[in-house]
Enzyme design. Sequence first.
Site, mmCIF file in Angstrom:
data_model
loop_
_atom_site.group_PDB
_atom_site.id
_atom_site.type_symbol
_atom_site.label_atom_id
_atom_site.label_comp_id
_atom_site.label_asym_id
_atom_site.label_seq_id
_atom_site.Cartn_x
_atom_site.Cartn_y
_atom_site.Cartn_z
ATOM 1 N N GLY A 244 25.679 20.925 5.905
ATOM 2 C CA GLY A 244 25.180 19.873 6.779
ATOM 3 C C GLY A 244 26.249 19.161 7.586
ATOM 4 O O GLY A 244 25.987 18.126 8.202
ATOM 5 N N ASN B 84 16.472 27.283 3.471
ATOM 6 C CA ASN B 84 16.238 26.266 2.440
ATOM 7 C C ASN B 84 15.841 24.990 3.170
ATOM 8 O O ASN B 84 16.696 24.344 3.777
ATOM 9 C CB ASN B 84 17.519 26.063 1.617
ATOM 10 C CG ASN B 84 17.399 24.900 0.639
ATOM 11 O OD1 ASN B 84 16.309 24.367 0.428
ATOM 12 N ND2 ASN B 84 18.519 24.516 0.046
ATOM 13 N N TRP B 85 14.563 24.668 3.089
ATOM 14 C CA TRP B 85 14.070 23.509 3.841
ATOM 15 C C TRP B 85 14.394 22.179 3.155
ATOM 16 O O TRP B 85 14.144 21.127 3.715
ATOM 17 C CB TRP B 85 12.564 23.644 4.092
ATOM 18 C CG TRP B 85 12.240 24.505 5.287
ATOM 19 C CD1 TRP B 85 13.053 25.431 5.870
ATOM 20 C CD2 TRP B 85 11.018 24.501 6.037
ATOM 21 N NE1 TRP B 85 12.411 26.002 6.939
ATOM 22 C CE2 TRP B 85 11.164 25.464 7.064
ATOM 23 C CE3 TRP B 85 9.812 23.805 5.942
ATOM 24 C CZ2 TRP B 85 10.151 25.721 7.995
ATOM 25 C CZ3 TRP B 85 8.804 24.073 6.860
ATOM 26 C CH2 TRP B 85 8.974 25.012 7.878
ATOM 27 N N LYS B 86 14.912 22.246 1.919
ATOM 28 C CA LYS B 86 15.251 21.009 1.185
ATOM 29 C C LYS B 86 14.039 20.064 1.211
ATOM 30 O O LYS B 86 12.916 20.536 1.106
ATOM 31 C CB LYS B 86 16.525 20.397 1.763
ATOM 32 C CG LYS B 86 17.660 21.444 1.858
ATOM 33 C CD LYS B 86 18.994 20.870 2.192
ATOM 34 C CE LYS B 86 20.029 22.004 2.250
ATOM 35 N NZ LYS B 86 21.392 21.528 2.448
ATOM 36 N N SER C 247 26.252 25.228 7.037
ATOM 37 C CA SER C 247 26.355 25.123 8.507
ATOM 38 C C SER C 247 26.264 26.458 9.237
ATOM 39 O O SER C 247 26.867 26.629 10.295
ATOM 40 C CB SER C 247 27.634 24.359 8.910
ATOM 41 O OG SER C 247 27.572 23.015 8.466
ATOM 42 N N GLY D 149 20.256 25.911 5.871
ATOM 43 C CA GLY D 149 19.516 24.652 5.775
ATOM 44 C C GLY D 149 18.954 24.244 7.127
ATOM 45 O O GLY D 149 17.911 24.727 7.565
ATOM 46 N N GLY D 150 19.668 23.354 7.802
ATOM 47 C CA GLY D 150 19.176 22.756 9.041
ATOM 48 C C GLY D 150 18.708 23.753 10.087
ATOM 49 O O GLY D 150 17.696 23.529 10.765
ATOM 50 N N GLU E 133 28.214 28.453 -1.317
ATOM 51 C CA GLU E 133 28.009 27.356 -0.374
ATOM 52 C C GLU E 133 29.050 26.268 -0.625
ATOM 53 O O GLU E 133 28.856 25.406 -1.501
ATOM 54 C CB GLU E 133 26.616 26.733 -0.569
ATOM 55 C CG GLU E 133 25.462 27.668 -0.332
ATOM 56 C CD GLU E 133 24.188 26.911 0.012
ATOM 57 O OE1 GLU E 133 23.681 27.120 1.109
ATOM 58 O OE2 GLU E 133 23.723 26.091 -0.795
ATOM 59 N N GLU F 170 23.300 20.281 -4.310
ATOM 60 C CA GLU F 170 22.615 18.980 -4.248
ATOM 61 C C GLU F 170 21.940 18.665 -5.573
ATOM 62 O O GLU F 170 21.851 17.498 -5.971
ATOM 63 C CB GLU F 170 21.623 18.979 -3.065
ATOM 64 C CG GLU F 170 22.374 18.872 -1.740
ATOM 65 C CD GLU F 170 21.702 19.523 -0.545
ATOM 66 O OE1 GLU F 170 20.497 19.825 -0.603
ATOM 67 O OE2 GLU F 170 22.410 19.742 0.461
ATOM 68 N N HIS G 206 21.647 24.766 -6.747
ATOM 69 C CA HIS G 206 22.133 24.221 -5.467
ATOM 70 C C HIS G 206 23.019 23.002 -5.750
ATOM 71 O O HIS G 206 22.736 22.214 -6.646
ATOM 72 C CB HIS G 206 20.954 23.835 -4.568
ATOM 73 C CG HIS G 206 21.383 23.590 -3.152
ATOM 74 N ND1 HIS G 206 22.006 22.424 -2.773
ATOM 75 C CD2 HIS G 206 21.318 24.371 -2.053
ATOM 76 C CE1 HIS G 206 22.297 22.512 -1.475
ATOM 77 N NE2 HIS G 206 21.884 23.678 -1.018
#
Length: 247
Positions: free
Chosen positions: A169, A10-12, A209, A230-231, A163, A95, A93
């Site tokens: 993150g 997920n590149w957000k 993470s 993500g990251g 999640e 966010e 999600h």
Amino acid sequence: MSRRMLVVGNWKMNGLRAQLADVEAIGAVAAEHPAVEVGLCLPATLITAAADKAGVAFIGAQDCHQKANGAHTGCLSAAMLKEAGATQVIVGHSERRTDQHESSADVAAKALAAKAEGLQVILCLGESLETRDAGEALPFVLNQLAESLPQGAAADWLSIAYEPIWAIGTGRIPTMEQIAEMHGGIRGKLAELAGAEVAAGMRVLYGGSVNAENAAEIFALEDVDGGLVGGASLTAAKFGPVIAAAS
Ligand code: 13P
């Protein structure tokens, strides 16, 4: 029932055309691990170009509107995302539940809108740190599942991603026992809500993470069928080992 491992980046809100080289490189890693279904949920602006470069990896979106069209400035419908080249979409999600105030009813409606266009759906769930610290994580997430699960949920178009918000993150992850408890709980609740066969076939991903160091241990848990990352999904150097850990 055997469930194919699913590892999704997920590149957000990250990625310009310059990062299409990373998409291509990640597609090449995916080709080395055919046992794993690999995908990237990208900013909508990159979907069309990325779909040409991703090889065996699928390209997905990060949200869709619940309506097919209409006066919804700035929003994208499932049909638009599909036409752009997406085959999957994330809904719910944390966010978006927080920043865009999306309710579980909204999330269920988005999932159905995506399904109606033939998109596969990754439905996200997760508790806050306050809820975890209060000892309420399991009932909270199972209630969120009950409220967010779309009608007709089935393993051939829907996956679940657990999640925990406090793990996103932050570099902090739950213990393996906590992940195992939650994933087992989710599968049990799926059986209650959608039947034993659906529950046995549906993939339940862990997110928060995930990285090259912890992926193998997390993915080895019985009810973990992959990850939403993500990251560590932004480059092939970081994402490659996570994909390999699922293989
Ligand atoms: P991180 O892997 O950066 O913690 O993000 C997880 C996530 O929110 C994926 O949807």
